[in-house]
Design an enzyme around this catalytic site. Structure first.
Site, mmCIF file in Angstrom:
data_model
loop_
_atom_site.group_PDB
_atom_site.id
_atom_site.type_symbol
_atom_site.label_atom_id
_atom_site.label_comp_id
_atom_site.label_asym_id
_atom_site.label_seq_id
_atom_site.Cartn_x
_atom_site.Cartn_y
_atom_site.Cartn_z
ATOM 1 N N HIS A 156 50.415 37.541 44.495
ATOM 2 C CA HIS A 156 48.998 37.875 44.330
ATOM 3 C C HIS A 156 48.220 36.613 43.993
ATOM 4 C CE1 HIS A 156 45.543 40.410 43.551
ATOM 5 N NE2 HIS A 156 45.288 39.639 42.513
ATOM 6 N N ASP A 159 42.081 52.231 39.465
ATOM 7 C CA ASP A 159 41.548 50.862 39.607
ATOM 8 C C ASP A 159 40.419 50.831 40.629
ATOM 9 O OD1 ASP A 159 41.489 47.920 39.335
ATOM 10 O OD2 ASP A 159 42.090 48.031 41.431
ATOM 11 N N ARG A 165 32.933 48.336 37.458
ATOM 12 C CA ARG A 165 32.836 47.008 36.823
ATOM 13 C C ARG A 165 31.926 46.094 37.623
ATOM 14 N NH1 ARG A 165 38.517 45.110 37.019
ATOM 15 N NH2 ARG A 165 37.710 43.194 36.123
ATOM 16 N N SER A 224 43.781 45.416 36.139
ATOM 17 C CA SER A 224 43.415 45.768 37.510
ATOM 18 C C SER A 224 44.444 45.204 38.495
ATOM 19 C CB SER A 224 42.011 45.205 37.785
ATOM 20 O OG SER A 224 41.729 45.188 39.148
ATOM 21 N N LYS A 226 48.000 47.394 40.574
ATOM 22 C CA LYS A 226 48.254 47.419 42.021
ATOM 23 C C LYS A 226 49.571 46.713 42.353
ATOM 24 C CE LYS A 226 44.230 45.641 42.416
ATOM 25 N NZ LYS A 226 42.825 45.308 42.375
HETATM 26 N N1 URA Z 1 41.145 41.047 41.407
HETATM 27 C C1 URA Z 1 41.477 42.327 41.077
HETATM 28 O O1 URA Z 1 42.290 42.967 41.735
HETATM 29 N N2 URA Z 1 40.885 42.860 40.007
HETATM 30 C C2 URA Z 1 39.992 42.207 39.253
HETATM 31 O O2 URA Z 1 39.524 42.762 38.293
HETATM 32 C C3 URA Z 1 39.656 40.890 39.616
HETATM 33 C C4 URA Z 1 40.266 40.324 40.703
#
Ligand code: URA
Length: 447
Positions: free
Chosen positions: A85, A164, A171, A186, A190
């Site tokens: 990620h 999320d 957000r 967040s 995932k």
């Molecule tokens: N990427 C994400 O998946 N979530 C966030 O809050 C910020 C960047």
């Protein structure tokens, strides 16, 4: 837990108190199912943004968000699966290079990616610039492809961390995105759902990143690795430079062209490939196909040189419905409208000493490569290519960058924005490193 009282939870966070895992789970479940409305969740998010969350709260929030959806089961797929990620940046085209590269070295990678928002790009938009490429795979197709090909990049289905999805939208419009524990929860809700056995996290740091300072980037990296460890998932976070754009192209199709060049072995010593090789080395070592990250890096370099990574990318594109012929002949990509190709001239003689990633990301967005709101579509061909980078010499009239667009933005304004993003001098300091440090449960190592 006794009946949920959202007002008392909001008040507790407002007053800086710590919530229990059960309280956070109750709140997230109620919000996901619509019994806590957006206005109460907004108040909670702002209280969390201002007062922070403890490590235990961040972990509990992650667990609650993860539990709101499916945890993809890849236990039947042979091998140690390693996920990746990036916290996002400008010109960040690492994933489409890295996934086939690591897969070609024998380590399976299953990846759920996102779309671009604001000045940052998203891997799904980039891959969809390849005509026909599909990012809406079912969980079954995702599992089948990582089994057969060793690599898959798909979009987050509605089944993965729906909490999320809802929270991120809120957000975004309540000025609560830039919070380390909220970002960590967040991301990890995932990533832990993807089904991988280990994770490599590219934490970007600088003007073009969410984390502008090294201290914040380190804190986010530590939070991410700690949450991964709580889920028995070994994690390595790598701190990388996002003061300047990564690579020389920004925008969806322009970046895919650069991806193809990198997979062909061009740009081997660029900052972009330094990031790719570092992450690849970590992933190959975590996946057990090398003893150490350094050996993993050597394996990755060899896979590029032998053309194996490019061949795996070709297979991945074909498997996901993409038009493979444009990889061999990028100029043949069909466009639905004429594409403007406008040079941005340099005004003076000297060397580039700085290039503001944020300004370039914004310029790409104005050309049509990005979106200001989630529901907007992107122009796949829009963006910048041939960017001059720090260290490059320029003379008056040289081209600093080329602008591409299929739309009708104010090109004069974009040109000026790009020119202002550059700083020049007569001599250049040594280039800033592309990769700063790595973090594991054992601590930090400088790179
Ligand atoms: N990427 C994400 O998946 N979530 C966030 O809050 C910020 C960047």
């Amino acid at each position: 837990m006794s009946e949920l009282n959202p007002i008392s939870l909001i008040a507790a966070k407002r007053d800086g108190r710590t919530l229990s895992g059960a309280e956070l789970k109750g709140l997230i479940d109620a919000y996901t199912h619509g019994t806590v409305p957006d206005y109460q969740m907004s108040a909670f998010l702002m209280a969390a943004y201002l007062n922070g969350l403890s490590a235990a709260e961040a972990a509990a929030l992650t667990d609650a968000m993860l539990a709101s959806g499916t945890h993809i089961d890849l236990s039947g797929v042979p091998g140690t699966k390693v996920g990746k990620h990036s916290t996002g940046g400008v010109g960040d085209k690492v994933s489409p290079i890295l996934v086939p590269l690591v897969a070609s070295c024998g380590v399976p990678v299953a990846k759920l990616s996102g779309r671009g928002l604001g000045h940052t790009g998203g891997t799904l938009d980039k891959l969809e610039a390849i005509p026909g490429f599909r990012t809406d795979l079912s969980v079954e197709q995702y599992r089948e492809q990582v089994t057969s090909l060793g690599g898959v990049i798909s979009g987050q289905t509605g089944e993965v961390a729906p909490a999320d999805k809802k929270l991120y939208g809120l957000r975004d419009v309540t000025a609560t995105v830039e919070s380390i524990p909220l970002i960590a929860a967040s991301i990890m809700s995932k990533k832990l759902a993807e089904g991988n056995d280990a994770l490599v996290l590219d934490v970007k740091c600088g003007r073009g990143a969410f984390m502008k300072t090294e201290a914040d980037a380190r804190c986010l990296a530590e939070t991410l690795v700690t949450i991964a460890a709580r889920h028995d998932t070994p994690g390595v976070a790598v701190l990388t430079n996002m003061d300047v754009p990564l690579g020389r192209a920004v925008g969806n199709w322009p970046e895919i062209r650069e991806v193809i060049e990198c997979l062909r072995g061009e740009h081997a010593e660029s900052a972009l490939m330094q990031v790719v090789y570092r992450l690849a080395g970590e992933m190959i070592a975590l996946g057990g196909a090398a003893e150490t990250p350094a050996e993993g890096i050597a394996a990755a370099r060899a896979a590029i040189e032998r053309g194996e990574a490019l061949e795996r990318f070709r297979c991945l594109v074909a498997a996901q419905g993409g038009e493979v012929s444009v990889l061999d002949a990028p100029d043949t990509r069909p466009h639905s409208a004429p594409v403007a190709d406008v040079p941005v001239p340099a005004g003076a003689e000297g060397r580039v000493v700085d290039l503001d990633a944020y300004a370039i990301g914004e310029a790409a967005m104005r050309l049509g490569a990005g979106r200001q709101a989630k529901e907007e579509s992107v122009d796949p061909v829009a963006g910048l290519s041939g960017l001059k980078k720090p260290g490059d010499a320029v003379s008056p009239g040289d081209v600093l960058a080329r602008l591409h667009t299929g739309g009708a933005p104010n090109l004069t304004a974009v040109k000026e924005r790009v020119q202002r993003a550059y700083s020049f001098a007569d001599s250049v300091p040594p280039p800033a490193p592309a990769v700063y440090a790595r973090h594991t449960q054992a601590g930090w190592t400088s790179l």
